[in-house]
Design a protein around this motif. Sequence first.
Motif, PDB file in Angstrom:
ATOM      1  N   LEU B 337       0.829  -1.205   0.000  1.00  0.00           N
ATOM      2  CA  LEU B 337       0.000   0.000   0.000  1.00  0.00           C
ATOM      3  C   LEU B 337       0.863   1.255   0.000  1.00  0.00           C
ATOM      4  CD1 LEU B 337      -2.774  -1.089   2.518  1.00  0.00           C
ATOM      5  CD2 LEU B 337      -3.025  -0.714   0.077  1.00  0.00           C
ATOM      6  N   ASN B 338       2.092   1.135   0.493  1.00  0.00           N
ATOM      7  CA  ASN B 338       3.011   2.263   0.475  1.00  0.00           C
ATOM      8  C   ASN B 338       3.717   2.396  -0.871  1.00  0.00           C
ATOM      9  OD1 ASN B 338       3.724   4.212   2.618  1.00  0.00           O
ATOM     10  ND2 ASN B 338       3.539   2.402   3.910  1.00  0.00           N
ATOM     11  N   GLY B 339       3.336   1.546  -1.820  1.00  0.00           N
ATOM     12  CA  GLY B 339       3.886   1.646  -3.158  1.00  0.00           C
ATOM     13  C   GLY B 339       5.208   0.922  -3.344  1.00  0.00           C
ATOM     14  N   ILE B 340       5.554   0.030  -2.421  1.00  0.00           N
ATOM     15  CA  ILE B 340       6.823  -0.686  -2.549  1.00  0.00           C
ATOM     16  C   ILE B 340       6.527  -2.153  -2.796  1.00  0.00           C
ATOM     17  CG2 ILE B 340       8.832  -1.484  -1.261  1.00  0.00           C
ATOM     18  CD1 ILE B 340       8.964   1.283  -0.068  1.00  0.00           C
ATOM     19  N   ILE B 341       7.193  -2.732  -3.805  1.00  0.00           N
ATOM     20  CA  ILE B 341       6.961  -4.133  -4.112  1.00  0.00           C
ATOM     21  C   ILE B 341       7.965  -4.973  -3.331  1.00  0.00           C
ATOM     22  CG2 ILE B 341       7.010  -5.895  -5.914  1.00  0.00           C
ATOM     23  CD1 ILE B 341       6.329  -2.947  -7.545  1.00  0.00           C
ATOM     24  N   PRO B 342       7.461  -5.816  -2.415  1.00  0.00           N
ATOM     25  CA  PRO B 342       8.371  -6.633  -1.636  1.00  0.00           C
ATOM     26  C   PRO B 342       8.949  -7.754  -2.486  1.00  0.00           C
ATOM     27  CG  PRO B 342       6.111  -7.148  -1.081  1.00  0.00           C
ATOM     28  CD  PRO B 342       6.064  -6.058  -2.078  1.00  0.00           C
ATOM     29  N   GLY B 343      10.121  -8.224  -2.103  1.00  0.00           N
ATOM     30  CA  GLY B 343      10.793  -9.262  -2.871  1.00  0.00           C
ATOM     31  C   GLY B 343      12.291  -9.085  -2.777  1.00  0.00           C
ATOM     32  N   PRO B 344      13.042  -9.912  -3.512  1.00  0.00           N
ATOM     33  CA  PRO B 344      14.501  -9.839  -3.384  1.00  0.00           C
ATOM     34  C   PRO B 344      15.093  -8.505  -3.835  1.00  0.00           C
ATOM     35  CG  PRO B 344      13.849 -11.373  -5.118  1.00  0.00           C
ATOM     36  CD  PRO B 344      12.622 -11.018  -4.368  1.00  0.00           C
ATOM     37  N   ARG B 345      14.355  -7.776  -4.701  1.00  0.00           N
ATOM     38  CA  ARG B 345      14.895  -6.481  -5.155  1.00  0.00           C
ATOM     39  C   ARG B 345      14.908  -5.459  -4.025  1.00  0.00           C
ATOM     40  NH1 ARG B 345      17.863  -6.526  -9.260  1.00  0.00           N
ATOM     41  NH2 ARG B 345      17.717  -4.267  -9.159  1.00  0.00           N
ATOM     42  N   LEU B 346      14.156  -5.750  -2.962  1.00  0.00           N
ATOM     43  CA  LEU B 346      14.029  -4.792  -1.860  1.00  0.00           C
ATOM     44  C   LEU B 346      15.384  -4.450  -1.266  1.00  0.00           C
ATOM     45  CD1 LEU B 346      11.772  -3.373  -0.255  1.00  0.00           C
ATOM     46  CD2 LEU B 346      11.882  -5.227   1.384  1.00  0.00           C
ATOM     47  N   MET B 347      16.210  -5.480  -1.023  1.00  0.00           N
ATOM     48  CA  MET B 347      17.514  -5.251  -0.412  1.00  0.00           C
ATOM     49  C   MET B 347      18.416  -4.458  -1.339  1.00  0.00           C
ATOM     50  SD  MET B 347      20.476  -7.903   0.474  1.00  0.00           S
ATOM     51  CE  MET B 347      20.003  -8.800   1.899  1.00  0.00           C
ATOM     52  N   VAL B 348      18.296  -4.733  -2.646  1.00  0.00           N
ATOM     53  CA  VAL B 348      19.169  -4.092  -3.616  1.00  0.00           C
ATOM     54  C   VAL B 348      18.726  -2.648  -3.859  1.00  0.00           C
ATOM     55  CG1 VAL B 348      20.142  -4.299  -5.933  1.00  0.00           C
ATOM     56  CG2 VAL B 348      19.447  -6.347  -4.673  1.00  0.00           C
ATOM     57  N   ASP B 349      17.415  -2.467  -4.035  1.00  0.00           N
ATOM     58  CA  ASP B 349      16.912  -1.143  -4.418  1.00  0.00           C
ATOM     59  C   ASP B 349      16.717  -0.213  -3.235  1.00  0.00           C
ATOM     60  OD1 ASP B 349      16.887  -2.150  -6.933  1.00  0.00           O
ATOM     61  OD2 ASP B 349      14.736  -2.565  -6.979  1.00  0.00           O
ATOM     62  N   GLN B 350      16.369  -0.775  -2.072  1.00  0.00           N
ATOM     63  CA  GLN B 350      16.054   0.062  -0.910  1.00  0.00           C
ATOM     64  C   GLN B 350      16.868  -0.382   0.295  1.00  0.00           C
ATOM     65  OE1 GLN B 350      13.000   2.151  -0.679  1.00  0.00           O
ATOM     66  NE2 GLN B 350      11.985   1.627  -2.585  1.00  0.00           N
ATOM     67  N   PRO B 351      18.201  -0.299   0.218  1.00  0.00           N
ATOM     68  CA  PRO B 351      18.998  -0.815   1.342  1.00  0.00           C
ATOM     69  C   PRO B 351      18.681  -0.115   2.666  1.00  0.00           C
ATOM     70  CG  PRO B 351      20.371   0.419  -0.189  1.00  0.00           C
ATOM     71  CD  PRO B 351      19.045   0.252  -0.839  1.00  0.00           C
ATOM     72  N   GLU B 352      18.344   1.190   2.598  1.00  0.00           N
ATOM     73  CA  GLU B 352      18.039   1.890   3.849  1.00  0.00           C
ATOM     74  C   GLU B 352      16.819   1.276   4.519  1.00  0.00           C
ATOM     75  OE1 GLU B 352      18.675   3.690   1.099  1.00  0.00           O
ATOM     76  OE2 GLU B 352      20.433   4.914   1.606  1.00  0.00           O
ATOM     77  N   LEU B 353      15.802   0.988   3.705  1.00  0.00           N
ATOM     78  CA  LEU B 353      14.587   0.402   4.264  1.00  0.00           C
ATOM     79  C   LEU B 353      14.892  -0.992   4.809  1.00  0.00           C
ATOM     80  CD1 LEU B 353      11.063   0.462   2.692  1.00  0.00           C
ATOM     81  CD2 LEU B 353      11.921  -1.620   3.671  1.00  0.00           C
ATOM     82  N   PHE B 354      15.509  -1.814   3.970  1.00  0.00           N
ATOM     83  CA  PHE B 354      15.750  -3.211   4.328  1.00  0.00           C
ATOM     84  C   PHE B 354      16.566  -3.318   5.604  1.00  0.00           C
ATOM     85  CE2 PHE B 354      17.904  -7.267   4.107  1.00  0.00           C
ATOM     86  CZ  PHE B 354      16.917  -8.110   3.666  1.00  0.00           C
ATOM     87  N   TRP B 355      17.729  -2.663   5.608  1.00  0.00           N
ATOM     88  CA  TRP B 355      18.606  -2.803   6.775  1.00  0.00           C
ATOM     89  C   TRP B 355      18.110  -1.967   7.942  1.00  0.00           C
ATOM     90  CZ3 TRP B 355      21.518  -6.849   6.985  1.00  0.00           C
ATOM     91  CH2 TRP B 355      21.906  -7.475   5.785  1.00  0.00           C
ATOM     92  N   GLY B 356      17.419  -0.879   7.653  1.00  0.00           N
ATOM     93  CA  GLY B 356      16.851  -0.073   8.725  1.00  0.00           C
ATOM     94  C   GLY B 356      15.842  -0.873   9.531  1.00  0.00           C
ATOM     95  N   VAL B 357      14.998  -1.619   8.819  1.00  0.00           N
ATOM     96  CA  VAL B 357      13.987  -2.435   9.506  1.00  0.00           C
ATOM     97  C   VAL B 357      14.677  -3.511  10.349  1.00  0.00           C
ATOM     98  CG1 VAL B 357      12.141  -4.106   9.129  1.00  0.00           C
ATOM     99  CG2 VAL B 357      12.165  -1.988   7.836  1.00  0.00           C
ATOM    100  N   ILE B 358      15.691  -4.171   9.767  1.00  0.00           N
ATOM    101  CA  ILE B 358      16.389  -5.225  10.512  1.00  0.00           C
ATOM    102  C   ILE B 358      17.086  -4.642  11.747  1.00  0.00           C
ATOM    103  CG2 ILE B 358      18.297  -6.870  10.399  1.00  0.00           C
ATOM    104  CD1 ILE B 358      17.451  -7.559   7.603  1.00  0.00           C
ATOM    105  N   ALA B 359      17.752  -3.502  11.555  1.00  0.00           N
ATOM    106  CA  ALA B 359      18.446  -2.895  12.696  1.00  0.00           C
ATOM    107  C   ALA B 359      17.445  -2.456  13.762  1.00  0.00           C
ATOM    108  CB  ALA B 359      19.287  -1.715  12.227  1.00  0.00           C
ATOM    109  N   SER B 360      16.225  -2.112  13.311  1.00  0.00           N
ATOM    110  CA  SER B 360      15.219  -1.680  14.293  1.00  0.00           C
ATOM    111  C   SER B 360      14.832  -2.828  15.215  1.00  0.00           C
ATOM    112  CB  SER B 360      13.987  -1.130  13.584  1.00  0.00           C
ATOM    113  OG  SER B 360      13.119  -2.172  13.187  1.00  0.00           O
ATOM    114  N   PHE B 361      14.937  -4.085  14.724  1.00  0.00           N
ATOM    115  CA  PHE B 361      14.628  -5.227  15.589  1.00  0.00           C
ATOM    116  C   PHE B 361      15.640  -5.291  16.723  1.00  0.00           C
ATOM    117  CE2 PHE B 361      12.979  -7.635  11.620  1.00  0.00           C
ATOM    118  CZ  PHE B 361      11.952  -6.747  11.540  1.00  0.00           C
ATOM    119  N   PHE B 362      16.896  -5.035  16.355  1.00  0.00           N
ATOM    120  CA  PHE B 362      17.986  -5.041  17.326  1.00  0.00           C
ATOM    121  C   PHE B 362      17.720  -3.981  18.396  1.00  0.00           C
ATOM    122  CE2 PHE B 362      22.297  -3.670  18.505  1.00  0.00           C
ATOM    123  CZ  PHE B 362      22.864  -4.890  18.832  1.00  0.00           C
TER     124      PHE B 362
END
Lengths: 155, 497
Positions: B337-362
């Motif tokens: 709904l936020n206009g982002i297509i989830p999938g393997p391209r997520l890490m490549v195209d949106q590293p801030e989002l991908f790693w930001g979310v993971i770091a937020s778990f920490f």
Amino acid sequence: MANTENHADQNMASRAASGGVLLLAGLVMLFFAWGYPTGTLNQMGAGFIPQAIAILISGLAVAIIVIDLKAPEPERAGPVHWRGLIFISAAVIIFAVLVDVAGLVPSMFLAVAVSMFADHQARPVPVLIYTLLATFFGWLLFLVGLELPIPAFWR
Amino acid sequence: MLDQFLLGLSVVLQPDVLIYAFFGVFIGQLIGVLPGVGAITAISLLLPVTFYLDATTSMILLAGIYYGSQYGGSIASILLNLPGTPSSVVTCLEGYPLAQSNRAGLALFVAAFSSFLGGMVGVSILVLAAIPMTVIALKFGAPEYAMLVILGLLAASMIGTGSQIRSFAMVALGIALGLVGADATTGYYRFVAMPELADGISLVSLAMGLFGVSEVIRNASQRAAVDAPALSIRMRDVFPTRAQARSLVFPIMRGSSIGSFFGALPGTGAAIASFMAYAVERRFSGTPAKFGKGHLPGLAAPESANNAASQTGFIPTLTLGVPGDAVMALIIGALILNGIIPGPRLMVDQPELFWGVIASFFVGNIILLMINIPLIKLWVLLLRIPYQKLYPVIVVMICVGVYSHRTSVTDVILTLVFGILGYVMKNYRFEPAPVLLGFVLGPLLEDNFRRTMLLYGGDFTIFLTRPISAVLVTCSGVLIVIGIWSSLNARRIAARS
């Protein structure tokens, strides 16, 4: 044993009820999807997947009916919470009908007030106090805080 | 890998992101404590709020609610013998006896700390697995995706609770609901009974109906006679002794490993992980007789397991874009709904989002540990709020949330329809969670299946000749066989008794 026999007939219908409704849903879906273009396997039309899913649902529904009928012990459906069903439904419908006409504050007020009567111990005075408070905080949160573009009162 | 993780940390540690991470885990812990409100309800309720946030903060907020609720769930289990979340059912077994023998403080501390360690193990595995998984996933073409979605849907219906065939039927129903609206490929209108449905059924309506309205209907007039105990926890009673702490090292390690494994598998999740961890702990314990009477290892293992699982559950969600359970499906839905297509391209195209979310778990796990014990008085106070004071607010939040999403009265009415549907379904032992999973994954399945058929000329053997796809087909086949075998077995046992 005789006792089970007596109950068997009236149980038949109720046992098959949930699977039956699902089967009906699958068949209705199939009825509408039948008219959609199916296409071919390498050039599928919009109707291919809907038809497949409708057939799948119908098939599973038949299987569920068979399983439910053959089950040694009929599993009883839970009790129906009529009070909750009626008052919560009424609250949501009132909100939906009023929000475009009367604005957010009156519709929130009525939705809270009506939904509170889903609890059989609700009494008018505490409901009124609670509703006034809830509406005030709702106004604060949705209109002042989040600034949702919904008018507070009728235009 | 460390570089990427540090990038993620730099995203999370921005004050305006950090505040949402805090909000997420705080709300998560809160709803975990509150009786009658689960993570999936809370995430549905907050779905409309995320349209005002960017994708990264939305994900951080919603994910925080999910794993935060695992912490909160144990509090009600220990103090009241009432599991706040499905995954804290086994926490009651050891936690409540501890509380009854005046060791509530110790139980809460052990639960919180095991949760923290389990969560940390889960996050570490997520960090380690992210890049290799993405490398594999980038090789995925349409056939692999189609088969992966089928595997995920089968797993969710075969392994979850309740009858497999009923769950599978609900997955199919979910796919059917996802078909409503314009066909993505040809634009053909399907099942558009009224013009408002042309854009399809809104995820917000479906989720809030199935998990919000239906639960309110069920619980509104039910009174659980809950008496929250008057707690006076002294800080020095909270910490375990050295010997107790030592006895917990291996249970926590086992619990975290079991949890990490079941979390990453599609279809299984925190609840199954905690049950398995408890069973394993009991089997391998030298003193099985102590279980059920307030044995600390029996508390620590499942608590670490469910938190590890709630973190590794993000491995398939984030790297493949295929959610393993209904909560993950909602989080994926929020991303779409936020206009982002989830999938393997997520890490490549949106590293801030991908790693930001993971770091937020920490970061989130650290926040949770810090707010858990010091705020225990607040959580106990919350336990005393009766559901009757909560649900009218939930009803209004649902109404306003759904209405504000698309300014649509139809959506509000549809939410009620789905609410009644969800209520009736559950009365007849149909679980609503697979419907949501089918709804979110259905379009993905149709799109990839049709594309495969187009690319390979309608040749079904393509699913077996491509290696990764063949593996996925095999796994699906095994699942179906196991599913049929176990349900036949269950019936034979039922018939014999």
